[in-house]
Design an enzyme around this catalytic site. Structure first.
Site, short mmCIF file in Angstrom:
data_model
loop_
_atom_site.label_atom_id
_atom_site.label_comp_id
_atom_site.label_asym_id
_atom_site.label_seq_id
_atom_site.Cartn_x
_atom_site.Cartn_y
_atom_site.Cartn_z
N GLU A 1 0.88 -1.17 0.00
CA GLU A 1 0.00 0.00 0.00
C GLU A 1 0.91 1.22 0.00
OE1 GLU A 1 -3.06 -0.15 -0.48
OE2 GLU A 1 -3.75 -2.11 0.21
N CYS B 1 -3.09 8.66 2.95
CA CYS B 1 -2.79 8.14 1.61
C CYS B 1 -3.93 8.45 0.64
CB CYS B 1 -2.51 6.64 1.66
SG CYS B 1 -3.72 5.70 2.56
#
Length: 509
Positions: free
Chosen positions: A264, A298
């Site tokens: 990720e 993010c």
């Protein structure tokens, strides 16, 4: 004691929380690595880094736990996660307060992060009774073909500072019900929250009664600790959250020994404001997506494409929101934007803004903010009107910068949205069903998350979280993400008395 009188006492507050949560003092005092609060700049503790031998020992202990845990029925494994969820519920206020002190999140976001942990526990408990395979059609008479799923082994989790506890839980809760122990390397910027979570897990394990030791282990330190975890041959899967540069280092090292990676990585997320957008809803969605968590998510909104017909009406409203948002101590009611994690983040932000100005960008905001009683790094979110998608716009700067650009044609806007190396999340604000369907079609967003009439967040745990391209391709949390933590076996059973071969092959002795 009033909230105002607590300002400047982050260290004392953290110590009290750690004591209440049952973290032994020797785990967070007397070590060589100082832990600082981005809220006040105070030192919260001194943790002990794990050396290479310590990482190896942790993995070996976790592997021993795996050999026992894989034999426990999955619903029984789910019971341990259920008990852990109960511990999180009881400790939600304290753990969230520690997240605020160590990561700088405002109170509601810190509490939301712990709630996300509780939610994934509930999800994993249900999942423990749904780890199903398939029965497959076979061409051979008196045969049955099926697939089964089995525990994989020790799962390494490397997490980032911005979600210091939730991302671990996405991985750990699923891994545990799948039959896998977890060795966790938290960010060196946020180790105290990891130690607190570990203490809560140990409480749950004690209540469970017969859980193997070392189902969950925390190893502390910097890059060298992560490398030791990545390189260990008894760690078949590493889930790593961080920068694209980190992913470029982790992925090949795991591939070299044929281990799995669940990555990720970076996200340069965009939203499109179409002509039919509800501007009141859009304003709220854009403001939270771009400024929440001080731009350190993010899924933070970093690029905004506004249709020519709305630009002159919408931009003044957005600028007003940027000017009015309260930046300050995240512990205080009314604060919406807390501190950056450290001065390095501020320096990166200022470099990006200087580059944007050089490329013709008009910058609103972005200056430092003095916060009484706080020695952290506080900055006003920046809104940058750009003539084109160039310069700093095509890379991610982990800070509250929103680049705004005009567009006239939707397919052009989608092409610009997709024309960056990252592919995590995206959204469109529209009331036109054709535009909405185009956006989520194969010709639309190329991101792992594509939303309509909300920001580019992936907050609900029921959906698989992750992205494409330089975001790494990993998926965590909901949907069928559990399959990453298990190994698949295809089984064929012959219950007849003959041996017919597939594809008409004949082999008669």
């Amino acid at each position: 004691m009033t909230l105002q009188s607590k300002i400047g006492s982050a260290a004392a507050d953290a110590a009290a929380i750690l004591e209440r949560l049952g973290v032994p003092a020797e785990r967070w005092t007397g070590g060589a690595r100082a832990v600082h609060s981005p809220v006040t700049g105070e030192t919260l503790g001194q943790v002990h880094d794990t050396d290479a031998a310590g990482v190896a020992a942790a993995v070996e202990a976790a592997h021993a736990a795996f050999l026992a845990w894989r034999n426990v029925p999955a619903p029984r494994r789910g019971e341990l996660v259920r008990l852990f969820g109960e511990e999180l519920r009881a400790a939600k206020t304290d753990l969230a307060a520690l997240v605020t002190l160590e990561a700088g999140k405002i109170v509601s976001e810190a509490q939301g992060e712990v709630q996300e942990m509780i939610d994934i526990c509930d999800y994993a408990v249900g999942l423990s009774r749904q780890l199903f395979g398939l029965t497959l059609a076979t061409e051979r008479p008196d045969h049955r073909m099926m697939e089964t799923w089995h525990p994989l082994g020790v799962v390494g989790v490397i997490s980032a500072f911005n979600f210091p506890v939730a991302v671990w839980s996405w991985n750990a809760c699923l891994a545990l019900v799948c039959g896998d122990p977890v060795v966790w390397k938290p960010s060196e910027k946020t180790p105290l929250t990891a130690l607190a979570v570990q203490a809560l897990f140990e409480r749950a394990a004690a209540r469970f009664g017969d859980a193997p030791a070392d189902l969950s282990t925390v190893v502390l330190g910097g890059r060298e600790v992560g490398e030791a975890l990545v390189d260990h041959p008894k760690v078949p899967l590493v889930s790593a959250t961080g920068s694209t540069a980190m992913g470029r280092a982790v992925g090949p090292r795991l591939a070299a020994r044929f281990a799995r990676s669940l990555l990720e990585l970076g996200g340069n997320n965009a939203a499109i404001v179409a002509p039919t957008a509800d501007l009141d809803l859009t304003l709220r969605g854009v403001a939270f997506a771009a400024m929440g968590t001080a731009g350190q998510r993010c899924t933070t909104l970093r690029r905004l494409f506004v249709h020519d017909s709305l630009y002159d009406a919408f931009l003044p409203r957005l600028k007003a929101a940027y000017g009015s948002v309260r930046v300050g101590d995240p512990r205080q009611a009314g604060t919406l934007v807390g501190p950056l994690i450290d001065e390095g983040s501020l320096a990166a932000m200022q470099r990006a803004l200087d580059e944007a100005r050089a490329a013709g960008g008009q910058v609103t905001g972005g200056g430092e903010v003095e916060v009484a009683g706080c020695g952290g790094t506080y900055v006003r979110p920046a809104l940058v009107e750009m003539p084109s998608q160039a310069g700093p716009v095509v890379r991610e700067t982990f800070a509250p910068i929103l680049y705004v650009m005009r567009y006239s044609d939707l397919e052009q806007a989608i092409a610009l949205q997709n024309d960056v190396p990252q592919g995590l999340s995206s959204s469109i604000f529209t009331n036109d069903i054709r535009e909405a369907e185009l956006f989520v079609s194969p010709r639309g967003s190329d991101c792992g998350i594509a939303n309509i009439n909300i920001g580019p967040s992936g907050a609900e745990i029921g959906g698989a979280f992750g992205g494409e391209k330089e975001t790494g391709g990993g998926r965590e949390a909901g949907s069928d993400s559990w399959k990453a933590y298990m190994r698949r076996a295809t089984n064929t059973v012959n219950y007849g008395r003959t041996l017919p071969l597939a594809q008409g092959v004949s082999f008669d002795l």
